[in-house]
Design an enzyme around this catalytic site. Structure first.
Site, PDB file in Angstrom:
ATOM      1  N   HIS A  74     -37.717  12.332 -15.637  1.00  0.00           N
ATOM      2  CA  HIS A  74     -36.454  11.454 -15.129  1.00  0.00           C
ATOM      3  C   HIS A  74     -35.141  12.265 -14.957  1.00  0.00           C
ATOM      4  CE1 HIS A  74     -33.455   8.073 -16.174  1.00  0.00           C
ATOM      5  NE2 HIS A  74     -33.492   7.975 -14.867  1.00  0.00           N
ATOM      6  N   GLU A  77     -35.531  14.365 -11.925  1.00  0.00           N
ATOM      7  CA  GLU A  77     -35.447  13.600 -10.595  1.00  0.00           C
ATOM      8  C   GLU A  77     -33.769  13.496 -10.568  1.00  0.00           C
ATOM      9  OE1 GLU A  77     -34.116   9.278  -9.820  1.00  0.00           O
ATOM     10  OE2 GLU A  77     -35.930   9.080 -11.028  1.00  0.00           O
ATOM     11  N   HIS A  78     -33.008  13.298 -11.312  1.00  0.00           N
ATOM     12  CA  HIS A  78     -31.403  13.300 -11.310  1.00  0.00           C
ATOM     13  C   HIS A  78     -31.172  14.882 -10.736  1.00  0.00           C
ATOM     14  CE1 HIS A  78     -29.842   9.407 -12.951  1.00  0.00           C
ATOM     15  NE2 HIS A  78     -31.130   9.339 -13.167  1.00  0.00           N
ATOM     16  N   GLU A 154     -26.974   5.208 -17.486  1.00  0.00           N
ATOM     17  CA  GLU A 154     -28.025   4.598 -16.860  1.00  0.00           C
ATOM     18  C   GLU A 154     -28.821   3.823 -17.922  1.00  0.00           C
ATOM     19  OE1 GLU A 154     -31.811   5.202 -13.849  1.00  0.00           O
ATOM     20  OE2 GLU A 154     -30.722   6.937 -14.713  1.00  0.00           O
TER      21      GLU A 154
END
Length: 464
Positions: A74, A77-78, A154
Site C-alpha cells: 500500500h 502504491e502511493h 487515509e
C-alpha cells in the site's frame, strides 16, 4: 467460441474471438511480461492497467502494512506517483489532466494495479507514463515522509467510518492469523514505523518482469500496445537492468488453488464507538476463487442479500423498517474466501437485527430457495453481468485477474451458461455447508446505548 478458455503460461501468443466481434489477444514477452487486450468495437477510449502479482498478503506477518524487510504494498502504491528518473509527481499528474484522462491505483490482498482511462489517441502516452512510474520510481526520502502523512490521513478517514472498521475486523475475526486476514492498508503503528529502505527492498524484490501483467480494453490495437510496452521497458532497463526485454524469464507462477484450513480469530468482536448506529457484520470462511460452486454462491448471495428483492432487504428493511442498509457479500482468493452479512441499525434494534441476519442465513440452509427466487436471481446476475461489460474498466480488470488468478477465462455466454446450470439443491447444499462453518460476528458502535451489546450477545448465544 464457447466454453472456458485457458491462459497457459507457456504459450507466447494466443488469440480468441467471441461472437465474431470481440477479440482477446495475449502476448508473453521473453522477459515474462504478459500483455493482454480486448478490442471493443465502436469504443473511442481505452482502459489500461499495469498489474503486479503481489498484494498485502505477501508481506511479512510482523510488518503488515509497513515496511520492514519486505515492505508495504500500500505504501509503495502511493509512492510510485511521486516521481521517477524522468518525471516529477507534477509531470505525472499533468500528463493525464492535460488530456482529460483518469489515473489511479489500488492495492488488493493478492495484487496491485496502476491504471488509467484515456481517449484512444492518448493510450500511447498512458502506456509510457505508467510504465515509467512502475519501473523508474526513485522513492525519494522527502516524498516518503510526506506520503506517510497522507496514508495516515487515509487510515484516519477510513477509521471514521464504522462500517469500514467492521469490514476490516471481520477478515481477521473469520480468517484469524491467515495472511488474508490482515488489513490491506496496515494501521497507524505500522505506517508510522515504515522505512524508506524497507519499501525500497520490497519494490526491488517484487516488481519485476515476471510478475507484471499489462491489460487493456476498449479502442486498443494489440500489436501497437505490445510495441509501446517493449519500448517503455527498454527505456527503463537503462537504469534498472531487471526490466531488460532481452533477459529471458518465465512468467511468475500462479498461486496454488488449494483450500487452506482456517482457524477462526474471534467469535465475537465488540468495538465501542460513539454514533447513532450499531454496525453488525457476520461472516464465515467462504469459497476459493477456483471452486466450481462459486456460481451457486453468486445465486445464494443474490437471493439472501443481493438487492432490494433479497430476503435480508425485504425482511429487515421493507417489512420491519429496522435498518436502512442490509446485504450479504462474498470474496474469494486463491486458498480461502469469506461470506458475510451486514446491517446497520439504531442501538435499540441491534438485538433483533442480529437475530434476523442469522435466522435468514439459517432459513436458506434449512428450507432452500424457491424456483421463483432462483429465476429472479439468474435474471439479476445475467443482466448485471452484461451491463458491467459495457465498461472497458471491467473488461480490462477481468483479463488481468484471470491471468494472475485461476488462468481460466469465462466470457459472458459461458458465465451465463454456468449460472443457468445452478439448481435450488446446489444453493441449499452450499448454504448448509457455509452455515456449518465457524461464525464470527463484529459489532461497532455505541454498545452501551439501549444495552445493544448485551442484546447482541444474547441473540448469538440463543443461536449457537
Amino acid at each position: 467460441m464457447t466454453g472456458a478458455v485457458e491462459f497457459p503460461l507457456d504459450l507466447p501468443e494466443m488469440s480468441v474471438s467471441f461472437d465474431g466481434e470481440t477479440e482477446i489477444r495475449r502476448t508473453i514477452l521473453p522477459s515474462g511480461v504478459r500483455v493482454l487486450t480486448e478490442h471493443m468495437p465502436g469504443s473511442r477510449s481505452a482502459t489500461l492497467g499495469y498489474w503486479v502479482a503481489v498484494g498485502s498478503r505477501d508481506e511479512q506477518f510482523t510488518n503488515h502494512g509497513a515496511a520492514g524487510s519486505l515492505g508495504s504494498t500500500h505504501f509503495l502504491e502511493h509512492l510510485l506517483f511521486k516521481g521517477t528518473y524522468q518525471r516529477s509527481a507534477l509531470d505525472i499528474a499533468v500528463s493525464f489532466d492535460a488530456v482529460g484522462g483518469e489515473h489511479n491505483a489500488m492495492t488488493a490482498k493478492e495484487y496491485t494495479c496502476y491504471y488509467a482511462k484515456v481517449r484512444d489517441e492518448d493510450l500511447s502516452m498512458a502506456t509510457t507514463v505508467i510504465a515509467d512510474m512502475l519501473t523508474g520510481s526513485i522513492i525519494d526520502e522527502a516524498e516518503f515522509d510526506t506520503e506517510r502523512e497522507v496514508i495516515l490521513e487515509e487510515l484516519a478517514m477510513s477509521d471514521d467510518d464504522p462500517a469500514n472498521v467492521a469490514a476490516e475486523r471481520l477478515y481477521s475475526a473469520v480468517l484469524g492469523d491467515h495472511p488474508l486476514g490482515r488489513p490491506i492498508g496496515g494501521d497507524r503503528e505500522t505506517i508510522a514505523g515504515a522505512t524508506r529502505e524497507g519499501v525500497w527492498q520490497h519494490y526491488r524484490e517484487h516488481y519485476a518482469s515476471s510478475t507484471l501483467v499489462v491489460s487493456a480494453a476498449g479502442a486498443v490495437n494489440h500489436d501497437a500496445l505490445v510495441r509501446e510496452v517493449v519500448a517503455s521497458l527498454d527505456t527503463a532497463a537503462h537504469k534498472r537492468p531487471e526490466w531488460s526485454i532481452t533477459a529471458e524469464s518465465a512468467p511468475h507462477a500462479r498461486r496454488p488453488s488449494l483450500t487452506t484450513p482456517i482457524v477462526r480469530g474471534e467469535e465475537l468482536t465488540e468495538i465501542e464507538r460513539p454514533g447513532g448506529q450499531i454496525n453488525v457484520m457476520m461472516g464465515v470462511p467462504g469459497l476459493i476463487s477456483s471452486d466450481p460452486r462459486r456460481f451457486a454462491l453468486s445465486v445464494l448471495n443474490t437471493v439472501l442479500g443481493g438487492g432490494m428483492s433479497s430476503r435480508l432487504f425485504q425482511e429487515i428493511r421493507e417489512k420491519r423498517g429496522l435498518a436502512y442498509s442490509t446485504y450479504s457479500f462474498s470474496s474469494a482468493y486463491s486458498d480461502t474466501g469469506l461470506f458475510g452479512l451486514y446491517a446497520g441499525c439504531t442501538p435499540d434494534k441491534a438485538g433483533q437485527v442480529t437475530e434476523l441476519l442469522y435466522d435468514e442465513f439459517l432459513r436458506v440452509a434449512h428450507d432452500g430457495i424457491t424456483s421463483s427466487e432462483l429465476s429472479r436471481a439468474l435474471g439479476q446476475l445475467s443482466g448485471s453481468s452484461a451491463l458491467a461489460l459495457e465498461d472497458s474498466d471491467v473488461r480490462m480488470g477481468r483479463l488481468a485477474r484471470t491471468d494472475i488468478g485461476t488462468g481460466t477465462f469465462y466470457d459472458l455466454d459461458e458465465t451465463l451458461r454456468q449460472l443457468a446450470a445452478v439448481t435450488p439443491d446446489d444453493v441449499t447444499e452450499l448454504a448448509q455447508e457455509l452455515v456449518s462453518r465457524p461464525l464470527s460476528t463484529v459489532v461497532v458502535g455505541d454498545l452501551g446505548s439501549a444495552q445493544a451489546g448485551q442484546k447482541i450477545q444474547k441473540a448469538l448465544e440463543e443461536r449457537r
